[in-house]
Design a protein around this motif. Structure first.
Motif, PDB file in Angstrom:
ATOM      1  N   ARG A 172       0.847  -1.204   0.000  1.00  0.00           N
ATOM      2  CA  ARG A 172       0.000   0.000   0.000  1.00  0.00           C
ATOM      3  C   ARG A 172       0.875   1.243   0.000  1.00  0.00           C
ATOM      4  NH1 ARG A 172      -5.383  -1.467   1.677  1.00  0.00           N
ATOM      5  NH2 ARG A 172      -5.468  -3.653   2.330  1.00  0.00           N
ATOM      6  N   ILE A 173       0.298   2.365  -0.360  1.00  0.00           N
ATOM      7  CA  ILE A 173       1.056   3.614  -0.392  1.00  0.00           C
ATOM      8  C   ILE A 173       1.643   3.875   0.990  1.00  0.00           C
ATOM      9  CG2 ILE A 173       0.865   6.108  -0.693  1.00  0.00           C
ATOM     10  CD1 ILE A 173      -1.204   5.497  -2.890  1.00  0.00           C
ATOM     11  N   MET A 174       2.925   4.216   1.029  1.00  0.00           N
ATOM     12  CA  MET A 174       3.658   4.238   2.293  1.00  0.00           C
ATOM     13  C   MET A 174       4.671   5.373   2.332  1.00  0.00           C
ATOM     14  SD  MET A 174       6.376   1.129   1.507  1.00  0.00           S
ATOM     15  CE  MET A 174       5.190   0.065   0.690  1.00  0.00           C
ATOM     16  N   VAL A 175       5.157   5.644   3.546  1.00  0.00           N
ATOM     17  CA  VAL A 175       6.316   6.507   3.742  1.00  0.00           C
ATOM     18  C   VAL A 175       7.538   5.609   3.844  1.00  0.00           C
ATOM     19  CG1 VAL A 175       7.467   8.121   5.301  1.00  0.00           C
ATOM     20  CG2 VAL A 175       5.008   8.319   4.877  1.00  0.00           C
ATOM     21  N   SER A 176       8.608   5.953   3.123  1.00  0.00           N
ATOM     22  CA  SER A 176       9.828   5.159   3.112  1.00  0.00           C
ATOM     23  C   SER A 176      11.035   6.068   3.301  1.00  0.00           C
ATOM     24  CB  SER A 176       9.998   4.416   1.779  1.00  0.00           C
ATOM     25  OG  SER A 176       8.868   3.656   1.441  1.00  0.00           O
ATOM     26  N   ASP A 177      12.148   5.466   3.726  1.00  0.00           N
ATOM     27  CA  ASP A 177      13.431   6.168   3.675  1.00  0.00           C
ATOM     28  C   ASP A 177      13.847   6.283   2.211  1.00  0.00           C
ATOM     29  OD1 ASP A 177      13.646   6.316   6.465  1.00  0.00           O
ATOM     30  OD2 ASP A 177      14.595   4.337   6.564  1.00  0.00           O
ATOM     31  N   VAL A 178      14.418   7.407   1.832  1.00  0.00           N
ATOM     32  CA  VAL A 178      14.893   7.580   0.462  1.00  0.00           C
ATOM     33  C   VAL A 178      16.011   6.563   0.190  1.00  0.00           C
ATOM     34  CG1 VAL A 178      16.060   9.135  -1.138  1.00  0.00           C
ATOM     35  CG2 VAL A 178      14.262  10.010   0.363  1.00  0.00           C
ATOM     36  N   ARG A 179      15.886   5.853  -0.919  1.00  0.00           N
ATOM     37  CA  ARG A 179      16.889   4.853  -1.299  1.00  0.00           C
ATOM     38  C   ARG A 179      17.870   5.474  -2.313  1.00  0.00           C
ATOM     39  NH1 ARG A 179      11.886   2.559  -1.353  1.00  0.00           N
ATOM     40  NH2 ARG A 179      11.692   2.710  -3.628  1.00  0.00           N
ATOM     41  N   LEU A 180      19.057   5.778  -1.855  1.00  0.00           N
ATOM     42  CA  LEU A 180      20.055   6.406  -2.716  1.00  0.00           C
ATOM     43  C   LEU A 180      20.988   5.391  -3.359  1.00  0.00           C
ATOM     44  CD1 LEU A 180      21.022   9.492  -0.521  1.00  0.00           C
ATOM     45  CD2 LEU A 180      19.418   9.405  -2.435  1.00  0.00           C
ATOM     46  N   ASN A 181      20.774   4.121  -3.072  1.00  0.00           N
ATOM     47  CA  ASN A 181      21.612   3.087  -3.668  1.00  0.00           C
ATOM     48  C   ASN A 181      20.949   2.534  -4.923  1.00  0.00           C
ATOM     49  OD1 ASN A 181      19.479   1.878  -2.436  1.00  0.00           O
ATOM     50  ND2 ASN A 181      20.658   0.394  -1.253  1.00  0.00           N
TER      51      ASN A 181
END
Length: 277
Positions: A172-181
């Motif tokens: 489902r639509i979520m808040v995530s940490d930005v993935r810079l990798n």
């Protein structure tokens, strides 16, 4: 007896507290999604809020790409077994969520198309490379993932290293940490107002070409109506399509290619667009 009563009271109190915590969990999840840093435009902040209103809504492949912005039922992605139930799920894919959020913020339908189109939209006012990380980003900026010129995922930055995204089937639509990798490609910031020289295409499966000729190599396909920026136009090969005949072609700088004016909404020769030298 007093001991039994005390134990029952403790159990009831613990159970009530646990139930309250469970009921409050969705509210806390929603509260964690919002404008988490200062400095963004009012339009960008409005887009963040609109996206955060969709927390908990299903990701569904192709969702949000109906005639108007908003949730739609999805499709089965032939490459992803987890999408088997997407036709039963009302929601958004990644670019469908971005489209909905900025439509709510700006009005109209400023960001139709897929993640690639949005990353190269004419409304982009500033670009940030992957090497810059999140340091220069503001809430409402669009983060993108892809390689070799292909963009396959897009999300909305919240600030504080967080983003809101429609990630993949089965979630489902979520808040995530930005993935810079991985294949993080960078980010873009949208202008708060419409960029001069923007028009909309029409039709489905419309191709741009390397030269103003249908015989030249194809460059990019627009699956449906898409907002584009036109740098200039010129008279070149005459084309007949969709019941129209026209020899005017427009140059799209974001795509480095040409499109016949037949598929640009407006007159045969576009008002206010300069002639290519």
């Amino acid at each position: 007896m007093a001991t039994v009563v005390a134990v029952l009271t403790l159990m009831l109190t613990w159970g009530g507290t646990a139930a309250a915590a469970t009921a409050a969990a969705p509210a806390r999840a929603v509260a964690s999604c919002g404008v988490l840093a200062p400095g963004a435009s009012a339009a960008a902040e409005a887009a963040v809020r609109a996206a955060c209103e969709q927390i908990g809504v299903w990701y569904t492949w192709g969702g949000g790409h109906g005639p108007q912005p908003g949730p739609t039922y999805g499709q089965v992605d032939p490459t992803d077994p987890d999408s088997a139930h997407d036709p039963e799920r009302l929601g958004f894919d990644c670019s469908g969520l971005v489209r909905h959020a900025y439509a709510r913020a700006l009005g109209g339908d400023p960001l139709p198309g897929n993640a690639y189109h949005q990353f190269h939209a004419p409304q982009v006012s500033q670009r940030f490379t992957a090497a810059q990380g999140t340091g220069p980003l503001l809430p409402g900026d669009l983060l993108a993932w892809g390689s070799g010129g292909s963009i396959h995922h897009i999300a909305i930055y919240l600030g504080a290293g967080k983003m809101v995204e429609a990630r993949e089937s089965g979630t489902r639509i979520m808040v995530s940490d930005v993935r810079l990798n991985g294949d993080y490609a960078g980010a873009v910031r949208l202008a708060p107002a419409a960029t001069p020289g923007t028009f909309s295409t029409w039709g489905t499966d419309v191709w741009t070409h390397e030269e103003p000729s249908v015989g030249s190599p194809r460059v990019h396909r627009f699956p449906g109506p898409t907002t584009v920026r036109i740098d200039c136009q010129k008279h070149a090969e005459k084309v007949t399509a969709e019941g129209y005949t026209n020899d005017a072609w427009s140059y799209l700088p974001e795509y480095g290619s040409w499109i016949t004016n037949i598929y640009i909404k407006g007159p045969a020769w576009l008002d206010g667009v300069r002639t290519c030298s």
